[in-house]
Motif scaffolding. Structure first.
Motif, short mmCIF file in Angstrom:
data_model
loop_
_atom_site.label_atom_id
_atom_site.label_comp_id
_atom_site.label_asym_id
_atom_site.label_seq_id
_atom_site.Cartn_x
_atom_site.Cartn_y
_atom_site.Cartn_z
N GLN A 9 0.82 -1.22 0.00
CA GLN A 9 0.00 0.00 0.00
C GLN A 9 0.85 1.27 0.00
OE1 GLN A 9 -3.53 -0.52 2.82
NE2 GLN A 9 -2.53 -2.52 2.99
N SER A 10 2.13 1.13 -0.30
CA SER A 10 3.02 2.28 -0.42
C SER A 10 2.58 3.18 -1.57
CB SER A 10 4.45 1.79 -0.67
OG SER A 10 5.27 2.83 -1.16
N PRO A 11 2.73 4.49 -1.43
CA PRO A 11 2.43 5.42 -2.54
C PRO A 11 3.27 5.14 -3.78
CG PRO A 11 2.69 6.62 -0.47
CD PRO A 11 3.12 5.21 -0.21
N CYS A 13 -18.49 -0.65 5.95
CA CYS A 13 -19.75 -0.04 6.40
C CYS A 13 -19.69 1.47 6.40
CB CYS A 13 -20.11 -0.55 7.79
SG CYS A 13 -20.29 -2.35 7.88
N SER A 14 -18.50 2.03 6.26
CA SER A 14 -18.32 3.47 6.24
C SER A 14 -17.23 3.80 5.23
CB SER A 14 -17.93 3.98 7.63
OG SER A 14 -17.64 5.36 7.60
N ASN A 15 -17.21 5.03 4.78
CA ASN A 15 -16.18 5.47 3.84
C ASN A 15 -15.24 6.48 4.46
OD1 ASN A 15 -16.75 4.16 1.09
ND2 ASN A 15 -18.78 4.82 1.75
N THR A 16 -15.21 6.50 5.78
CA THR A 16 -14.27 7.34 6.51
C THR A 16 -13.52 6.49 7.53
OG1 THR A 16 -15.96 7.94 8.15
CG2 THR A 16 -15.68 9.42 6.24
N ALA A 34 -4.95 4.98 5.74
CA ALA A 34 -4.78 5.88 4.60
C ALA A 34 -5.33 5.29 3.31
CB ALA A 34 -3.29 6.19 4.42
N THR A 35 -5.40 3.96 3.22
CA THR A 35 -5.90 3.32 2.01
C THR A 35 -7.38 3.59 1.80
OG1 THR A 35 -4.25 1.59 2.32
CG2 THR A 35 -6.04 1.10 0.80
N MET A 36 -8.10 3.86 2.90
CA MET A 36 -9.52 4.16 2.78
C MET A 36 -9.75 5.38 1.88
SD MET A 36 -11.65 2.11 4.16
CE MET A 36 -13.06 3.19 4.21
N ASN A 37 -8.84 6.32 1.89
CA ASN A 37 -9.00 7.50 1.02
C ASN A 37 -8.99 7.10 -0.45
OD1 ASN A 37 -9.04 9.22 3.25
ND2 ASN A 37 -6.81 9.39 3.29
N VAL A 97 -9.14 -2.89 11.16
CA VAL A 97 -9.48 -1.48 11.33
C VAL A 97 -10.99 -1.26 11.20
CG1 VAL A 97 -7.23 -0.59 10.63
CG2 VAL A 97 -8.98 -0.99 8.88
N TYR A 98 -11.69 -2.15 10.52
CA TYR A 98 -13.15 -2.05 10.36
C TYR A 98 -13.92 -2.52 11.60
CZ TYR A 98 -12.74 -1.54 5.20
OH TYR A 98 -12.47 -1.12 3.92
#
Length: 374
Positions: free
Chosen positions: A59-61, A247-250, A268-271, A316-317
């Protein structure tokens, strides 16, 4: 097709080679130290540490979505290769969208064992794969979904939906809705023969379907039965199996903090996921936690027979999924219409990974046991 195949330029190929070499080297150096500090030494715990370390480093940029997607064939190609390798019967159909629909037609893949007598229940599982809506179906998804099929002794249909950002919300929901209509009105299944199942973004899509059954989205055709468009909740599906559903996008729940670094998903991947899904993601069809207890209580009462939500204790969820269970009427006990189970020490969509590895983890056992009883 799930996505347009990407051809990298020579410069991009060189960049990718450098980046992936760096990330693999970094992971190999980190794994021994992380494992010795956090786990007793077993084959499974070493594999788990390797999974988490590699997933986080990928998940590195440095590794852009375009670079990662260039390695992956379409979902349909993956299904065809998997079925050929495992001697499974496979056929697919492209389902047309209603006239004037802005959404592309999805493909529905039907998979059956070579022994047709294994489908004894008459039911069918509609499986919706995860990947943040931006990555296609993988061999792991197929191993897991066929495990569910075997446990349920049912049929199996896998939706090949179009990925984002090529298709934005609510396009995937529209594709899922026409897939269910096809099962009901062309294949002849009744609502009580259909179990929807999905992991991660696929679990999010399952919740979107249930919300759409209860209160149809204005831009998407109603899910109909016997050719009649029916308002509201008259189509009641047999069940919904939700593996680590988004269940959420934040990324604001406490578990994004206390499980940061333990899970295969970084906050950060959620963004990246949310940006690909784009506009109106505040709607309940995309962000299920934006519905209240009255809304989701109505969904459970009128739109689905039984629901199982499963989440790893190191996800994290975690808090979002437990709250989703409460909104749907979970009272902390097992055996009701809605059950939410936490599998301690496991990560996001652990059941999918374990099925691929052949490891009988807690999340996988829960999922197969629940669907067998359906």
């Amino acid at each position: 097709m799930s996505h347009k195949l990407i051809q990298l330029t020579l410069l991009e190929k060189l960049q990718f080679l450098i980046f992936i070499t760096y990330i693999l080297t970094k992971s190999l150096l980190q794994i021994p130290t992380r494992h010795l500090l956090t786990h007793p030494f077993t084959r499974h715990t070493l594999r788990q540490t390797a999974l988490i370390t590699l997933a986080q480093n990928i998940q590195s940029p440095l590794l852009t979505h375009r670079l990662l997607l260039s390695l992956q064939p379409s979902s349909g190609t993956t299904v065809a290769k998997y079925c050929s390798k495992h001697n499974l019967i496979h056929h697919h159909v492209t389902i047309p969208q209603p006239a004037n629909s802005p959404f592309p037609p999805p493909t529905l893949h039907f998979i059956a064992p070579s022994n047709p007598h294994q489908n004894k229940s008459g039911n069918i599982i509609l499986y919706l794969h995860g990947g943040g809506y931006i990555f296609p179906l993988s061999h792991s998804h197929l191993t897991f979904s066929t495990r569910l099929q075997k446990a349920a002794q049912s049929g199996l249909a896998i939706l090949e939906y179009t990925l984002g950002p090529e298709l934005e919300y609510p396009g995937q929901l529209a594709q899922a809705a026409v897939a269910i209509n096809y099962l009901l009105n062309t294949k002849g299944y009744t609502p009580q023969q259909i179990i929807i199942a999905g992991d991660s973004a696929g679990g999010n899509l399952c919740l979107g379907i249930l919300a759409h059954l209860h209160t149809p989205h204005s831009d998407i055709p109603h899910i109909a039965y016997d050719g009649n468009e029916r308002e509201g909740s008259e189509v009641k599906l047999k069940g919904a199996l939700l593996i680590s559903p988004r269940c959420s996008n934040t990324a604001v729940a406490p578990s994004y903090t206390f499980n940061n670094g333990k899970d295969v998903i970084l906050p950060a991947t959620m963004n990246l996921f949310a940006e690909a899904y784009d506009s109106n993601i505040h709607e309940v069809y995309a962000t299920p936690l934006n519905g209240d207890r009255e809304f989701w209580g109505g969904v459970v009462e009128g739109c689905v027979g039984r629901v199982l939500l499963v989440v790893g204790g190191d996800e994290v969820y975690l808090d979002d999924i437990k709250e989703m269970g409460r909104l749907m009427g979970w009272d902390g006990e097992e055996g009701g219409e809605v059950t939410c189970r936490v599998t301690e020490g496991e990560v996001h969509a652990q059941a999918v990974v374990d099925a691929h590895w052949g490891f009988e983890g807690r999340m996988l056992r829960l999922a197969t046991s629940w669907i067998r009883e359906m």
